[in-house]
Design an enzyme around this catalytic site. Sequence first.
Site, PDB file in Angstrom:
ATOM      1  CE1 TYR A  41      42.030  43.118  41.672  1.00  0.00           C
ATOM      2  CE2 TYR A  41      41.233  45.427  41.934  1.00  0.00           C
ATOM      3  CZ  TYR A  41      41.741  44.134  41.363  1.00  0.00           C
ATOM      4  OH  TYR A  41      41.868  44.334  39.649  1.00  0.00           O
ATOM      5  CE  LYS A  76      45.017  44.928  39.049  1.00  0.00           C
ATOM      6  NZ  LYS A  76      45.444  43.924  37.612  1.00  0.00           N
TER       7      LYS A  76
END
Length: 313
Positions: free
Chosen positions: A135, A139
């Site tokens: 994740y 990002k």
Amino acid sequence: NIIMKILVTGGSGLVGNAIKTISSKYNYDYIFLSSKDCDLTNYEDTYICFQQHNPDYVIHLAAYVGGLYKNMNHKVDMLEKNVQLNLNVLKACHELKVKKVICYLSTCIFPDKITYPINENMLHNGAPHNSNNAYAYAKRLLETHCRAYQEQYNDNFICIIPTNIYGPNDNYSLTDGHVIPALINRCYLNKKNGEKFTVKGSGRPLRQFIYSEDLAVLTMWVLEKYNEKDPIILSVSEKDEVSIEYVARQIAKSYDYENMIEFDTTSSDGQYKKTADNSKLINLYNEYKFINIDEGIEKSVEWFINNYESCRK
């Protein structure tokens, strides 16, 4: 006077709903998109949807998210879905000449081995924590992508970095929810069944929590007043950092169930701390008053009880 149009992706989530709650205080035409309206992982779908609405501004909240355990167990989805949807949103915004795009990052994407407090310049200074690296890299790539559009095309694409967000309309899943909503739901069920309120982990880790409506107001401030190219951390100050134990006890107190709390120290704690430095925000907007954590938790618990049947869990 032409009213400018703001399109909000992830419009039915925690922050999307908070922006909806405060939206009448600002003179804009809003479109709140949810995954039902448009599949952001499909470029054609994204482009057509954005073209139809033709926004002046985009607040990009949509992300494939979850708590610690979802991050650890679904790494491929975390990486691929986030990279895909971010790519599509930025590409469509560029093609359609959107005036300003605000993308959401998160403090959990910063390097794991780092000196505290963390500031905006440290984002790429080392590997993220292994528990959520998929994740985190997706990002970080979003930030790199925004910067590339700034540099190559002079697009006004910027990133904001909130700390842990909580408030009404959260995802209260016991397995995939973040810490505050998951505990709000667990304590509710434990009290209903007359069981001990068991909190996973030692309760010692520290976090800076930001109430969703505070974040919504600050997002609108970034849209209207923040004109720098670099990311900005949106957070309460370091002195307002609290332990998970403190939060769990406040939640138990809201249910009048304090005497039934216990900590399961055999479970993982995740990162001990990820203190963020909000001095950039304070220098630019020092008069902003944050909602106190005790009041925020009380409001969040009350909302959950009143919306128990219909909320996400």
